[in-house]
Design a protein around this motif. Structure first.
Motif, short mmCIF file in Angstrom:
data_model
loop_
_atom_site.label_atom_id
_atom_site.label_comp_id
_atom_site.label_asym_id
_atom_site.label_seq_id
_atom_site.Cartn_x
_atom_site.Cartn_y
_atom_site.Cartn_z
N HIS A 241 9.68 0.77 43.98
CA HIS A 241 10.67 -0.04 44.38
C HIS A 241 10.29 -0.74 45.62
CE1 HIS A 241 14.72 -1.45 45.62
NE2 HIS A 241 15.08 -0.92 44.37
N PRO A 242 10.36 -2.08 45.67
CA PRO A 242 9.86 -3.02 46.74
C PRO A 242 10.66 -2.34 48.28
CG PRO A 242 10.45 -4.22 45.08
CD PRO A 242 10.85 -3.05 44.50
N ILE A 243 11.55 -1.75 48.09
CA ILE A 243 12.17 -1.35 49.63
C ILE A 243 11.31 -0.23 50.29
CG2 ILE A 243 13.90 0.60 48.86
CD1 ILE A 243 14.62 -2.14 51.30
N ARG A 244 10.55 0.63 49.38
CA ARG A 244 9.80 1.54 49.98
C ARG A 244 8.97 0.96 50.96
NH1 ARG A 244 10.02 7.24 48.06
NH2 ARG A 244 12.06 7.42 47.31
N TRP A 245 8.45 -0.30 50.59
CA TRP A 245 7.38 -0.85 51.57
C TRP A 245 7.78 -0.96 53.02
CZ3 TRP A 245 2.31 -2.85 50.37
CH2 TRP A 245 2.19 -2.67 49.01
N ALA A 246 8.90 -0.87 53.22
CA ALA A 246 9.59 -0.96 54.96
C ALA A 246 9.50 0.24 55.47
CB ALA A 246 10.82 -1.65 54.41
#
Length: 220
Positions: free
Chosen positions: A123-128
């Motif tokens: 999930h892209p939010i994990r990159w933050a």
């Protein structure tokens, strides 16, 4: 399994009811050791497992397969137009290419009209967030909008692992630019039964922020 949460295709039916897979031609992209293709074959489908890594496919051979294994680039699929009814990719290929639209266009090309492509990515939010399973992995430490790839290098400075970040919006636009219609976007919740902890995956984080994003796409 579509991701570390443990969402099972038998339960999710993102490719369709298991009984409807019998006789279907299915392409697994970024297959690794072909675990998904092996499950598809057990349902009576006719899978083909594709990966760019020859060593991964050798591992698939050691495990045992009854279906073709193909070593090729997902951005240049060595198949004729309209060769498959379905395609799938569980954490394979798409996170590791700089131009995912090229892959999506190729997948669309080899699918028959009405064909479905389902793929999962981190999930892209994990990159933050830091890639840590404990409380230290719950505080934002980077910009969600920073698309700088994650790169690991060997002692001589050669890239040995590269993963590309795309926001949710980027992924949706990629799907559309690839010629698909987005049918569903699944964000699996962390199930109570899953007590596993490895890498940055854990029940603590999984209960608070999504870990996987699964895109269900169809070719008209």
């Amino acid at each position: 399994m579509w991701g570390p949460e443990g969402l099972d295709e038998v339960e999710a039916e993102l490719l369709g009811p298991p009984e409807d897979l019998k006789g279907k031609d299915v392409l697994e992209i970024g297959a690794g050791a072909a675990q998904c293709a092996r499950w598809l074959a057990a349902q009576g489908a006719r899978p083909v497992a594709l990966d760019i890594s020859h060593r991964q496919l050798q591992h698939a051979l050691r495990i045992g397969t009854s279906f073709p294994l193909v070593c090729a680039d997902a951005g240049a699929l060595p198949f004729a137009d309209g060769s498959f009814d379905l395609a799938c990719s569980a954490y394979g290929a798409l996170p590791f290419v700089a131009e995912p639209v090229l892959v999506l266009k190729e997948v669309r090309r080899v699918l028959r009209p009405g064909g479905r492509f389902v793929f999962s990515v981190t999930h892209p939010i994990r990159w933050a967030f830091p890639d840590e399973p404990g409380p230290e992995g719950l505080s934002v430490s980077a910009s969600y909008f920073d698309r700088t790839p994650y790169v690991e290098q060997d002692e001589e400075g050669r890239a040995v692992y590269v993963e590309h970040h795309r926001t949710i919006g980027d992924r949706v636009r990629d799907v559309v630019a690839g010629g698909f219609r987005l049918v569903d976007l699944v964000e699996p919740e962390w199930p109570v039964w899953n007590t596993s902890e490895w890498g940055g995956w854990s029940p603590l984080r999984g209960n608070l922020i999504p870990g996987s994003a699964i895109f269900v796409c169809e070719r008209d």
